[in-house]
Every structure is written in structure tokens, then in C-alpha cells.
Motif scaffolding. Structure first.
Motif, PDB file in Angstrom:
ATOM      1  N   ALA A 185       0.821  -1.208   0.000  1.00 48.66           N
ATOM      2  CA  ALA A 185       0.000   0.000   0.000  1.00 48.66           C
ATOM      3  C   ALA A 185       0.854   1.256   0.000  1.00 48.66           C
ATOM      4  O   ALA A 185       0.503   2.256  -0.644  1.00 48.66           O
ATOM      5  CB  ALA A 185      -0.918  -0.009   1.227  1.00 48.66           C
ATOM      6  N   ARG A 186       1.971   1.221   0.690  1.00 50.52           N
ATOM      7  CA  ARG A 186       2.801   2.421   0.868  1.00 50.52           C
ATOM      8  C   ARG A 186       3.852   2.587  -0.228  1.00 50.52           C
ATOM      9  O   ARG A 186       4.116   3.703  -0.690  1.00 50.52           O
ATOM     10  CB  ARG A 186       3.489   2.342   2.237  1.00 50.52           C
ATOM     11  N   LEU A 187       4.450   1.468  -0.657  1.00 53.06           N
ATOM     12  CA  LEU A 187       5.566   1.519  -1.596  1.00 53.06           C
ATOM     13  C   LEU A 187       5.197   1.036  -2.997  1.00 53.06           C
ATOM     14  O   LEU A 187       5.996   1.155  -3.918  1.00 53.06           O
ATOM     15  CB  LEU A 187       6.741   0.673  -1.073  1.00 53.06           C
ATOM     16  N   GLY A 188       4.011   0.468  -3.141  1.00 46.85           N
ATOM     17  CA  GLY A 188       3.600  -0.050  -4.444  1.00 46.85           C
ATOM     18  C   GLY A 188       4.015  -1.477  -4.686  1.00 46.85           C
ATOM     19  O   GLY A 188       3.811  -2.008  -5.781  1.00 46.85           O
ATOM     20  N   GLY A 189       4.596  -2.132  -3.692  1.00 47.85           N
ATOM     21  CA  GLY A 189       5.029  -3.516  -3.857  1.00 47.85           C
ATOM     22  C   GLY A 189       6.104  -3.873  -2.855  1.00 47.85           C
ATOM     23  O   GLY A 189       6.338  -3.161  -1.881  1.00 47.85           O
ATOM     24  N   ILE A 190       6.759  -4.996  -3.111  1.00 54.49           N
ATOM     25  CA  ILE A 190       7.801  -5.462  -2.205  1.00 54.49           C
ATOM     26  C   ILE A 190       9.178  -5.265  -2.820  1.00 54.49           C
ATOM     27  O   ILE A 190       9.320  -5.089  -4.029  1.00 54.49           O
ATOM     28  CB  ILE A 190       7.612  -6.943  -1.841  1.00 54.49           C
ATOM     29  N   THR A 191      10.177  -5.283  -1.959  1.00 54.93           N
ATOM     30  CA  THR A 191      11.584  -5.291  -2.355  1.00 54.93           C
ATOM     31  C   THR A 191      12.268  -6.395  -1.565  1.00 54.93           C
ATOM     32  O   THR A 191      11.653  -7.034  -0.701  1.00 54.93           O
ATOM     33  CB  THR A 191      12.264  -3.949  -2.044  1.00 54.93           C
TER      34      THR A 191
END
Length: 251
Positions: A224-230
Motif C-alpha cells: 500500500a505504501r511503496l507499491g510492492g515489495i523489495t
């Protein structure tokens, strides 16, 4: 999917064990690596259990033994997940600009938010594991919590979970695991957890549920905050899942 390259990727990524590099890294290999994460983490779980067993034999304080076990696992995984936890906390604590948050996460340093989060999560991990040690099932808890922390990686990389960046580890593994495989791995973990020695049959599945829930919340918030995972988000998921599992296994 579950190939030699997948196992080499899992072991090389999750542990400090000397491992030949995979010949090929693609989406199929990445999915296999996430599914094989629990197998790759067995040496880490054994290490944690041995440290607790030795601490018990030497009659060391439970908190000290827990700290040594958590520290040994951290060193044996090159501090990769701890670094990811701190970087993720810094990114989430930055301004609401997504690009700036991702830039902060890419840096090698840790800000006050990351350091504070890292310290607090480690305190929870050590305190919960110390409680399990004091209750007499520390070896089981150390093994299970370490393993479950890595078991959740399939959930973190389930189809539909996007990557926050077009490159990096997150882009390789994000959305690579089919939902059916995620459900199966969760079911296997819950089934095996009922056999955990020294615990009522239900305590293990509760720890599995707590670990998967904690990792799911991390992925949901970062998506929700970053647009995805890293890759950093995966590390944060591992550490939160381990903390949740140890809390569930503490008295």
C-alpha cells in the motif's frame, strides 16, 4: 520449479553457507527458491537449537541464551534480514513520496526509525524466546521460530504481490509463487507444527498462523505504501514472522 538452481538460490540467499551460484535465475527458479526456503533454513534452525541446548547445559540466564541464539542466526544469515528490517522501517517512516521512500531504503545506512525498529523487534524476539526457554521448550521454540521466519517467504511472493521496483531481488521473486503452492506450504507447516515435541498439539499451528499473519501485514503495508515489495521488505517479513512465532510459543 524445485530444481537444483532453486535450492542453490535459496541457500545462497538465506544463509552464509558457501554455495555454488545458480546457473540460471528466472521466475521459475525464484519461485522454487521461495518454496524451498524452509529447507534452506534448516541449518539456521539447527544452529539456534544447538545454542539453546548448550546454554541450558551451562545453566546460563534464559535471556542471554536467547540473545546468543538470535545473534547466531543473524550472523549465519549475514544479517541480511535484519538489514532489510531496518531499511524497510526507514522507508515507511519517510515522507509520503514513494520514490523518496524507495531511495532511502536503497541507501546503506540506517536512520533513527530503522535503528529503533530493529532494536525493538530484537528485544521482542529475545524476550519471547527466553520465555520459551524458561518454560522448558526452548530448543523446540528456537528451531520452529527460525524455520517459520523463512517459511513465510512463499506468502510474501504469492501471485498478485507486485514489485516496488523494476529491478533487484524483489522484482525477481515478487508474484512468482502460485496461490495453490502458498496454501500447500502453509498447510504443511501447520501439519508439521502439531508434532512439535514438548508442546500441546495446538501451539505449533498457532505459531504458524501468527508468523503468516505478521508477514502478511508487512506485505500489505509495504504494498500500500511503496507499491510492492523489495528484497528489504522480504527481510522485514522474515524478522516480524520470527518474532510473532516466538511470541506464540512463549508461555
Amino acid at each position: 520449479m524445485l530444481t537444483g538452481d532453486a535450492l542453490r538460490m535459496a541457500v545462497g540467499t538465506l544463509t552464509a553457507l558457501p554455495t555454488p551460484a545458480p546457473r540460471v535465475i528466472d521466475r521459475r527458479v525464484a519461485a522454487g527458491a521461495m518454496l524451498l526456503a524452509p529447507l534452506a533454513a534448516v541449518p539456521l534452525a539447527v544452529l539456534a537449537g544447538v545454542v539453546v541446548l548448550a546454554g541450558d547445559a551451562l545453566r546460563l540466564p534464559a535471556v542471554a541464551v536467547a540473545g546468543l541464539a538470535v545473534g547466531a542466526v543473524g550472523l549465519a544469515s549475514r544479517g541480511l534480514h535484519l538489514d532489510g528490517l531496518a531499511d524497510t522501517a526507514d522507508g515507511l517512516g519517510a515522507s509520503f513520496d514513494r520514490t523518496r521512500a524507495l531511495d532511502i531504503m536503497r541507501r546503506g545506512d540506517s536512520g533513527p526509525t530503522g535503528v529503533a525498529t530493529l532494536v525493538l523487534v530484537l528485544i521482542v524476539q529475545c524476550g519471547a524466546l527466553a520465555g520459551a526457554i524458561g518454560a522448558g521448550h526452548g530448543v523446540t521454540a528456537a528451531f520452529a521460530g527460525t524455520l517459520l521466519g523463512r517459511w513465510v517467504l512463499a506468502l510474501c511472493c504469492t501471485r498478485g504481490v507486485p514489485s516496488a521496483r523494476p529491478e533487484g531481488l524483489g522484482a525477481t521473486v515478487a508474484g512468482s509463487v502460485r496461490l495453490l503452492w502458498t496454501i500447500l506450504t502453509c498447510g504443511v507447516a501447520a501439519g508439521l507444527a502439531t508434532l512439535a515435541p514438548g508442546l500441546p498439539w495446538w501451539r505449533g499451528p498457532v505459531a504458524v498462523a501468527a508468523a503468516f499473519l505478521a508477514a502478511g501485514v508487512v506485505v500489505w503495508r509495504c504494498t500500500a505504501r511503496l507499491g510492492g515489495i523489495t528484497g528489504d521488505v522480504l527481510g522485514a517479513g522474515v524478522e516480524f514472522a520470527a518474532a510473532a512465532a516466538w511470541l506464540a510459543l512463549a508461555p
